[in-house]
Design a protein around this motif. Structure first.
Motif, short mmCIF file in Angstrom:
data_model
loop_
_atom_site.label_atom_id
_atom_site.label_comp_id
_atom_site.label_asym_id
_atom_site.label_seq_id
_atom_site.Cartn_x
_atom_site.Cartn_y
_atom_site.Cartn_z
N LEU A 103 0.87 -1.22 -0.07
CA LEU A 103 -0.14 -0.01 -0.16
C LEU A 103 0.84 1.30 -0.38
O LEU A 103 1.97 1.15 0.63
CB LEU A 103 -0.72 -0.05 1.36
N ASN A 104 0.45 2.33 -0.54
CA ASN A 104 1.27 3.57 -0.39
C ASN A 104 1.08 4.21 0.70
O ASN A 104 0.04 4.88 0.88
CB ASN A 104 0.51 4.42 -1.80
N LEU A 105 1.84 3.77 1.64
CA LEU A 105 1.73 4.53 3.06
C LEU A 105 1.67 6.08 3.02
O LEU A 105 1.11 6.66 3.74
CB LEU A 105 2.79 4.01 4.06
N GLN A 106 2.47 6.46 2.05
CA GLN A 106 2.65 7.97 2.31
C GLN A 106 1.42 8.73 1.83
O GLN A 106 0.72 9.65 2.49
CB GLN A 106 3.56 8.49 1.21
N LYS A 107 0.63 7.85 0.87
CA LYS A 107 -0.79 8.38 0.44
C LYS A 107 -1.69 8.27 1.63
O LYS A 107 -2.60 9.15 1.67
CB LYS A 107 -1.14 7.80 -0.85
N LEU A 108 -1.61 7.23 2.17
CA LEU A 108 -2.52 6.77 3.35
C LEU A 108 -2.37 7.89 4.63
O LEU A 108 -3.29 8.32 5.03
CB LEU A 108 -2.22 5.39 3.74
N ILE A 141 -1.52 10.86 4.27
CA ILE A 141 -1.85 12.05 3.68
C ILE A 141 -3.54 12.05 4.20
O ILE A 141 -3.86 13.06 4.47
CB ILE A 141 -1.62 12.60 2.59
N ARG A 142 -3.97 11.06 3.62
CA ARG A 142 -5.35 10.70 3.59
C ARG A 142 -5.95 10.84 4.96
O ARG A 142 -7.13 11.53 5.46
CB ARG A 142 -5.90 9.58 3.04
N VAL A 143 -5.12 10.03 6.11
CA VAL A 143 -5.31 10.38 7.34
C VAL A 143 -5.38 11.62 8.02
O VAL A 143 -6.31 11.88 8.58
CB VAL A 143 -4.62 9.12 8.19
N ARG A 144 -4.37 12.44 7.88
CA ARG A 144 -4.24 13.77 8.21
C ARG A 144 -5.36 14.61 7.69
O ARG A 144 -5.77 15.57 8.67
CB ARG A 144 -2.84 14.18 7.86
N ASN A 145 -5.66 14.39 6.66
CA ASN A 145 -6.70 15.26 5.93
C ASN A 145 -7.88 14.68 6.64
O ASN A 145 -8.78 15.75 6.94
CB ASN A 145 -6.90 15.07 4.38
N GLN A 146 -8.27 13.84 6.79
CA GLN A 146 -9.51 13.30 7.66
C GLN A 146 -9.63 13.87 8.76
O GLN A 146 -10.63 14.32 9.54
CB GLN A 146 -9.60 11.94 7.66
N ILE A 147 -8.37 13.98 9.59
CA ILE A 147 -8.17 14.42 10.98
C ILE A 147 -8.69 15.67 11.11
O ILE A 147 -9.35 16.36 11.59
CB ILE A 147 -6.79 14.01 11.90
N GLU A 148 -7.86 16.56 10.04
CA GLU A 148 -8.03 17.99 9.91
C GLU A 148 -9.63 18.49 9.62
O GLU A 148 -10.22 19.14 10.16
CB GLU A 148 -7.27 18.56 8.80
N PRO A 176 -16.71 1.60 -0.50
CA PRO A 176 -15.35 1.21 -0.43
C PRO A 176 -14.45 2.26 -0.51
O PRO A 176 -14.67 3.54 -0.77
CB PRO A 176 -15.26 0.39 -1.93
N VAL A 177 -13.28 2.16 -0.11
CA VAL A 177 -12.16 3.06 0.13
C VAL A 177 -11.36 2.81 -1.12
O VAL A 177 -11.16 1.63 -1.59
CB VAL A 177 -11.37 2.77 1.35
N GLN A 178 -11.07 4.13 -1.76
CA GLN A 178 -10.45 4.08 -3.31
C GLN A 178 -8.79 4.14 -3.02
O GLN A 178 -8.67 5.22 -2.04
CB GLN A 178 -10.92 4.85 -4.23
N LEU A 179 -7.98 3.57 -3.32
CA LEU A 179 -6.57 3.74 -3.14
C LEU A 179 -5.77 3.76 -4.23
O LEU A 179 -6.05 3.49 -5.41
CB LEU A 179 -5.89 2.53 -2.25
#
Length: 195
Positions: free
Chosen positions: A84-89, A91-98, A192-195
């Motif tokens: 999995l692209n951990l960097q992309k994940l 970033i998505r986690v940070r955006n969701q938290i924000e 679904p979650v899209q990656l």
């Protein structure tokens, strides 16, 4: 609810598994991961938006599945390691938290649900957006005050105000259309979650 014997076994990475959820949703995809202790299965399938560069990833709790069937067994590991692209994940986690922080701030300011929805709609395309009390501030120069209609968009420069008015107008039209469209079914399908 009857779960087939395959749940007690391990699913091989790369195998294809079909599941039927307790909501009668059928999901079939390639096994990315399986945890036998928690009975959690992660399946990958082609993206629902038909973009070949993306995949839908479903996390399935097998305790809530009525049927499980291995449709294609893979005994040896795939040649290309699955990752999995951990960097992309991250970033998505940070955006969701924000985004959640912004919502909490809006709730604390007593912002109406309409204001919250408009804020989220704008924030999907414009990242320079913040709450100023119950007002929405875009680019620190355009302010949208309650009740968040076109007449409530003020600021400078005029080009920025005009752009935000178009965004608000589109949002209001979309809201009016969604309110006039009847909803089907009682429970939403899992997205679904899209990656």
């Amino acid at each position: 609810m009857e779960i087939m014997a395959a749940v007690n076994e391990c699913f091989s990475l790369g195998s294809t598994v079909a599941c039927k959820t307790c909501f009668k949703q059928e999901i079939e995809g390639e096994v990315l991961a399986f945890d036998p202790q928690t009975k959690m299965l992660i399946l990958k399938r082609p993206a629902s938006n038909n973009r070949s560069s993306l995949n839908d990833v479903h996390i399935i709790n097998l305790a809530l599945v009525s049927e499980v069937q291995v449709t294609k067994e893979v005994n040896n590991l795939p040649q290309v390691p699955l990752s999995l692209n951990l960097q992309k994940l991250n970033i998505r986690v940070r955006n969701q938290i924000e985004e959640k922080r912004r919502l909490v701030k809006a709730l604390a300011a007593g912002v109406s649900p309409d204001g919250q929805k408009l804020f989220l709609a704008i924030s999907k395309t414009i990242t320079d957006i913040a709450w100023q009390g119950s007002n929405i501030a875009v680019w620190n120069s355009v302010i949208i005050t309650p009740p968040y209609k076109l007449d409530n968009v003020k600021g400078t420069p005029e080009k920025a105000v005009s752009h935000i008015k178009k965004v608000v107008e589109k949002y209001l039209k979309d809201q009016a259309m969604s309110e006039s469209t009847p909803t089907v079914g009682l429970l939403p399908e899992a997205s679904p979650v899209q990656l």
